[in-house]
Design a protein around this motif. Structure first.
Motif, PDB file in Angstrom:
ATOM      1  N   ILE A 199      25.544 109.903  70.550  1.00  0.00           N
ATOM      2  CA  ILE A 199      24.052 109.729  70.168  1.00  0.00           C
ATOM      3  C   ILE A 199      23.638 109.837  68.946  1.00  0.00           C
ATOM      4  O   ILE A 199      22.479 109.033  68.642  1.00  0.00           O
ATOM      5  CB  ILE A 199      23.609 111.374  70.982  1.00  0.00           C
ATOM      6  CG1 ILE A 199      24.055 111.417  72.392  1.00  0.00           C
ATOM      7  CG2 ILE A 199      22.145 111.319  70.613  1.00  0.00           C
ATOM      8  CD1 ILE A 199      23.431 110.381  73.427  1.00  0.00           C
ATOM      9  N   GLU A 200      24.514 110.503  67.984  1.00  0.00           N
ATOM     10  CA  GLU A 200      23.997 110.443  66.522  1.00  0.00           C
ATOM     11  C   GLU A 200      24.422 108.969  66.108  1.00  0.00           C
ATOM     12  O   GLU A 200      23.207 108.623  65.205  1.00  0.00           O
ATOM     13  CB  GLU A 200      24.866 111.417  65.932  1.00  0.00           C
ATOM     14  CG  GLU A 200      24.542 111.369  64.386  1.00  0.00           C
ATOM     15  CD  GLU A 200      25.471 112.667  63.509  1.00  0.00           C
ATOM     16  OE1 GLU A 200      25.416 112.412  62.192  1.00  0.00           O
ATOM     17  OE2 GLU A 200      26.214 113.363  64.116  1.00  0.00           O
ATOM     18  N   ASN A 201      25.353 108.646  66.277  1.00  0.00           N
ATOM     19  CA  ASN A 201      25.706 107.058  65.740  1.00  0.00           C
ATOM     20  C   ASN A 201      24.734 105.902  66.431  1.00  0.00           C
ATOM     21  O   ASN A 201      24.648 105.027  65.834  1.00  0.00           O
ATOM     22  CB  ASN A 201      27.031 106.705  66.058  1.00  0.00           C
ATOM     23  CG  ASN A 201      27.958 107.621  65.340  1.00  0.00           C
ATOM     24  OD1 ASN A 201      27.779 108.265  64.334  1.00  0.00           O
ATOM     25  ND2 ASN A 201      29.445 107.457  65.609  1.00  0.00           N
ATOM     26  N   GLY A 202      24.015 106.234  67.372  1.00  0.00           N
ATOM     27  CA  GLY A 202      23.257 105.085  68.217  1.00  0.00           C
ATOM     28  C   GLY A 202      21.693 105.492  67.774  1.00  0.00           C
ATOM     29  O   GLY A 202      21.170 104.478  68.182  1.00  0.00           O
ATOM     30  N   GLN A 203      21.364 106.171  66.792  1.00  0.00           N
ATOM     31  CA  GLN A 203      19.998 106.133  66.158  1.00  0.00           C
ATOM     32  C   GLN A 203      19.402 105.100  65.787  1.00  0.00           C
ATOM     33  O   GLN A 203      18.297 104.743  65.987  1.00  0.00           O
ATOM     34  CB  GLN A 203      20.067 107.619  65.593  1.00  0.00           C
ATOM     35  CG  GLN A 203      20.012 108.896  66.159  1.00  0.00           C
ATOM     36  CD  GLN A 203      19.239 108.966  67.656  1.00  0.00           C
ATOM     37  OE1 GLN A 203      18.011 108.609  67.507  1.00  0.00           O
ATOM     38  NE2 GLN A 203      19.896 109.270  68.825  1.00  0.00           N
ATOM     39  N   PRO A 204      20.253 104.454  64.979  1.00  0.00           N
ATOM     40  CA  PRO A 204      19.852 103.069  64.439  1.00  0.00           C
ATOM     41  C   PRO A 204      19.437 101.916  65.341  1.00  0.00           C
ATOM     42  O   PRO A 204      18.495 101.562  65.238  1.00  0.00           O
ATOM     43  CB  PRO A 204      20.872 102.543  63.479  1.00  0.00           C
ATOM     44  CG  PRO A 204      21.813 103.846  63.167  1.00  0.00           C
ATOM     45  CD  PRO A 204      21.451 104.896  64.380  1.00  0.00           C
ATOM     46  N   LEU A 205      20.321 102.061  66.599  1.00  0.00           N
ATOM     47  CA  LEU A 205      19.878 100.993  67.515  1.00  0.00           C
ATOM     48  C   LEU A 205      18.642 101.306  68.280  1.00  0.00           C
ATOM     49  O   LEU A 205      17.863 100.540  68.663  1.00  0.00           O
ATOM     50  CB  LEU A 205      21.017 100.925  68.578  1.00  0.00           C
ATOM     51  CG  LEU A 205      21.073 100.047  69.954  1.00  0.00           C
ATOM     52  CD1 LEU A 205      20.496  98.732  69.133  1.00  0.00           C
ATOM     53  CD2 LEU A 205      22.153  99.860  70.765  1.00  0.00           C
ATOM     54  N   VAL A 206      18.319 102.756  68.434  1.00  0.00           N
ATOM     55  CA  VAL A 206      17.036 103.340  68.728  1.00  0.00           C
ATOM     56  C   VAL A 206      15.946 102.860  67.964  1.00  0.00           C
ATOM     57  O   VAL A 206      14.932 102.281  68.525  1.00  0.00           O
ATOM     58  CB  VAL A 206      17.032 104.787  69.139  1.00  0.00           C
ATOM     59  CG1 VAL A 206      15.732 105.368  69.588  1.00  0.00           C
ATOM     60  CG2 VAL A 206      18.098 105.347  70.054  1.00  0.00           C
ATOM     61  N   ALA A 207      16.078 102.966  66.777  1.00  0.00           N
ATOM     62  CA  ALA A 207      15.030 102.575  65.608  1.00  0.00           C
ATOM     63  C   ALA A 207      14.864 100.983  65.853  1.00  0.00           C
ATOM     64  O   ALA A 207      13.624 100.426  65.688  1.00  0.00           O
ATOM     65  CB  ALA A 207      15.520 102.845  64.393  1.00  0.00           C
ATOM     66  N   GLU A 208      16.091 100.210  66.074  1.00  0.00           N
ATOM     67  CA  GLU A 208      15.788  98.787  66.054  1.00  0.00           C
ATOM     68  C   GLU A 208      15.183  98.372  67.372  1.00  0.00           C
ATOM     69  O   GLU A 208      14.508  97.077  67.546  1.00  0.00           O
ATOM     70  CB  GLU A 208      17.360  98.018  66.254  1.00  0.00           C
ATOM     71  CG  GLU A 208      17.983  98.330  64.755  1.00  0.00           C
ATOM     72  CD  GLU A 208      19.441  97.646  64.914  1.00  0.00           C
ATOM     73  OE1 GLU A 208      19.314  97.203  65.824  1.00  0.00           O
ATOM     74  OE2 GLU A 208      20.057  98.306  63.874  1.00  0.00           O
ATOM     75  N   SER A 209      15.154  99.060  68.393  1.00  0.00           N
ATOM     76  CA  SER A 209      14.652  98.612  69.915  1.00  0.00           C
ATOM     77  C   SER A 209      13.026  98.534  69.863  1.00  0.00           C
ATOM     78  O   SER A 209      12.919  98.019  71.097  1.00  0.00           O
ATOM     79  CB  SER A 209      15.382  99.617  71.057  1.00  0.00           C
ATOM     80  OG  SER A 209      14.391 100.753  70.642  1.00  0.00           O
ATOM     81  N   GLY A 210      12.453  99.022  69.201  1.00  0.00           N
ATOM     82  CA  GLY A 210      11.043  98.872  69.198  1.00  0.00           C
ATOM     83  C   GLY A 210      10.479  99.746  70.447  1.00  0.00           C
ATOM     84  O   GLY A 210       9.398  99.088  71.149  1.00  0.00           O
ATOM     85  N   GLY A 211      11.044 100.865  70.734  1.00  0.00           N
ATOM     86  CA  GLY A 211      10.635 101.647  71.777  1.00  0.00           C
ATOM     87  C   GLY A 211      11.251 101.275  73.213  1.00  0.00           C
ATOM     88  O   GLY A 211      10.890 101.831  74.243  1.00  0.00           O
ATOM     89  N   ARG A 212      12.119 100.332  73.316  1.00  0.00           N
ATOM     90  CA  ARG A 212      12.603  99.862  74.404  1.00  0.00           C
ATOM     91  C   ARG A 212      14.102 100.580  74.874  1.00  0.00           C
ATOM     92  O   ARG A 212      14.389 100.431  75.911  1.00  0.00           O
ATOM     93  CB  ARG A 212      12.950  98.230  74.409  1.00  0.00           C
ATOM     94  CG  ARG A 212      11.780  97.681  74.367  1.00  0.00           C
ATOM     95  CD  ARG A 212      12.370  96.072  74.623  1.00  0.00           C
ATOM     96  NE  ARG A 212      12.846  95.407  73.478  1.00  0.00           N
ATOM     97  CZ  ARG A 212      13.848  94.630  73.945  1.00  0.00           C
ATOM     98  NH1 ARG A 212      14.317  94.436  74.968  1.00  0.00           N
ATOM     99  NH2 ARG A 212      14.637  94.037  72.837  1.00  0.00           N
ATOM    100  N   LEU A 213      14.465 101.637  73.788  1.00  0.00           N
ATOM    101  CA  LEU A 213      15.681 102.256  74.138  1.00  0.00           C
ATOM    102  C   LEU A 213      15.508 103.667  74.059  1.00  0.00           C
ATOM    103  O   LEU A 213      15.094 104.126  73.019  1.00  0.00           O
ATOM    104  CB  LEU A 213      17.048 101.906  73.211  1.00  0.00           C
ATOM    105  CG  LEU A 213      18.258 102.638  73.155  1.00  0.00           C
ATOM    106  CD1 LEU A 213      18.835 102.638  74.611  1.00  0.00           C
ATOM    107  CD2 LEU A 213      19.061 102.376  72.167  1.00  0.00           C
ATOM    108  N   ALA A 214      15.739 104.512  75.211  1.00  0.00           N
ATOM    109  CA  ALA A 214      15.922 105.726  74.956  1.00  0.00           C
ATOM    110  C   ALA A 214      17.308 106.324  75.202  1.00  0.00           C
ATOM    111  O   ALA A 214      17.993 105.766  76.205  1.00  0.00           O
ATOM    112  CB  ALA A 214      15.217 106.450  76.265  1.00  0.00           C
TER     113      ALA A 214
END
Length: 345
Positions: A71-86
């Motif tokens: 979960i911690e390591n996935g935060q950059p992808l969350v930020a890149e997703s433009g709100g499309r990833l929870a």
């Protein structure tokens, strides 16, 4: 997490590293992605499937992992997703509850990759690897009894049963006996310590899996209740998928694949019953097969990633029939060995 899955290049009884997502093209094809679709990645890991789903169409992803490090390591992808990833910290057996908490009714697809994350293998302190020294832990969520607890407290009989049923280790009795004898002299608390004990009674030829592969697999499955989690996740996926939604599961050993195969077969066809018994009304088929049998990696993928050789993909499409009632999942699971640590002997 499979018997015979490792090799000289594999550090744990787990799957190929999620940095190289296995059967990625086939997963995307079988999910039948479309713009506006909402998809669940129940095993986020390093985010390989999630990233591909986000890139393939204008989709939204609800990703789940029980490992707080993922979960911690996935935060950059969350930020890149433009709100499309929870990205949610939870067990994938809870995916229907997670989807509801995100304010979503039904989803267009669920993908599960039942393998060990490379991040877990690479970190010796997690205790998954028999080639990197670390505490004998193996807990994906850092909660509950560890592998060291089972090795220290299970009886010789229960250890042998666990190693045989979950690891499919033919020399399970010899391994259990060696463990019990060794722990009488000193606590077994390190991964390489246990691997050395096993290597004295299990012999492997060159290019065969490490002698500890199957025992480590068995302990990890038991510590994390992996087979029970898989069975519950399949039921949860059935409840949350909309008509036409796809279920796609990638497994890495026969125990997992058998659970998925039997679940889909149960949901996708009506039993003919017995001519000697009264005809009973069968539950409507809640899934239809997308492809008959399992999909294996192609030669190109095996050339790039030989550790994918044991992977199998199965998929099914949700029908309009209601989900089957929550039931006893024991028919999907192999005989479960006792984990009673109070009767050590």
């Amino acid at each position: 997490m499979m018997a015979g899955r490792g090799g000289p290049e594999t550090d744990a009884a787990g799957g190929p590293a999620r940095h190289l997502p296995v059967l990625l093209g086939e997963v995307i094809e079988h999910l039948a992605l479309h713009d506006g679709g909402i998809y669940v990645d129940g095993t986020f890991g390093a985010g390989g499937y999630t990233r591909a789903i986000l890139n393939a169409a204008d989709t939204r992803v609800i990703a789940i992992d029980r490992d707080p490090t993922a979960i911690e390591n996935g935060q950059p992808l969350v930020a890149e997703s433009g709100g499309r990833l929870a990205l949610v910290h939870a067990r994938f057996s809870e995916l229907d509850t997670v989807v509801e908490a995100q304010g979503v009714g039904r989803v267009d697809g669920v993908v599960l990759d039942i393998g060990v994350s490379s991040m877990q293998i690479d970190e010796g302190e997690r205790g998954f690897s028999f080639r990197r020294d670390g505490p004998l832990d193996m807990r994906m969520s850092n909660e509950g009894p560890s592998a060291a607890d089972l090795v220290a407290k299970l009886s010789e009989t229960d250890l042998a049963n666990l190693i045989y049923r979950f690891g499919e280790e033919r020399r399970s009795r010899a391994v259990a006996k060696a463990i019990v004898e060794a722990r009488a002299a000193a606590p077994i608390e390190r991964t390489l310590q246990l691997a050395d004990i096993i290597a004295k009674v299990v012999w492997a030829k060159p290019h065969e899996p490490h002698p500890a592969t199957r025992t480590f697999q068995a302990l990890r499955i038991a510590v994390n209740d992996e087979l029970g989690e898989l069975a519950r996740a399949l039921e949860a996926a059935e409840r949350v998928l909309k008509p036409g939604g796809r279920l796609v599961v990638v497994t890495f050993h026969s125990l997992e694949d058998r659970i998925v195969k039997n679940f889909i077969a149960n949901r996708a066809k009506v039993s003919g019953g017995s001519r000697h018994l009264p005809t009973l009304e069968a539950a409507p088929t809640s899934f239809r097969l997308v492809a008959r049998g399992a999909v294996d990696p192609g030669e190109d993928e095996l050339a790039r990633n030989p550790r994918a050789r044991s992977a199998k993909l199965r998929s099914a499409e949700r029908t309009e029939a209601p989900a089957h009632a929550r039931g006893d999942l024991s028919s999907l699971l192999p005989p479960i060995p006792s984990l009673d640590t109070s009767r050590r002997r």
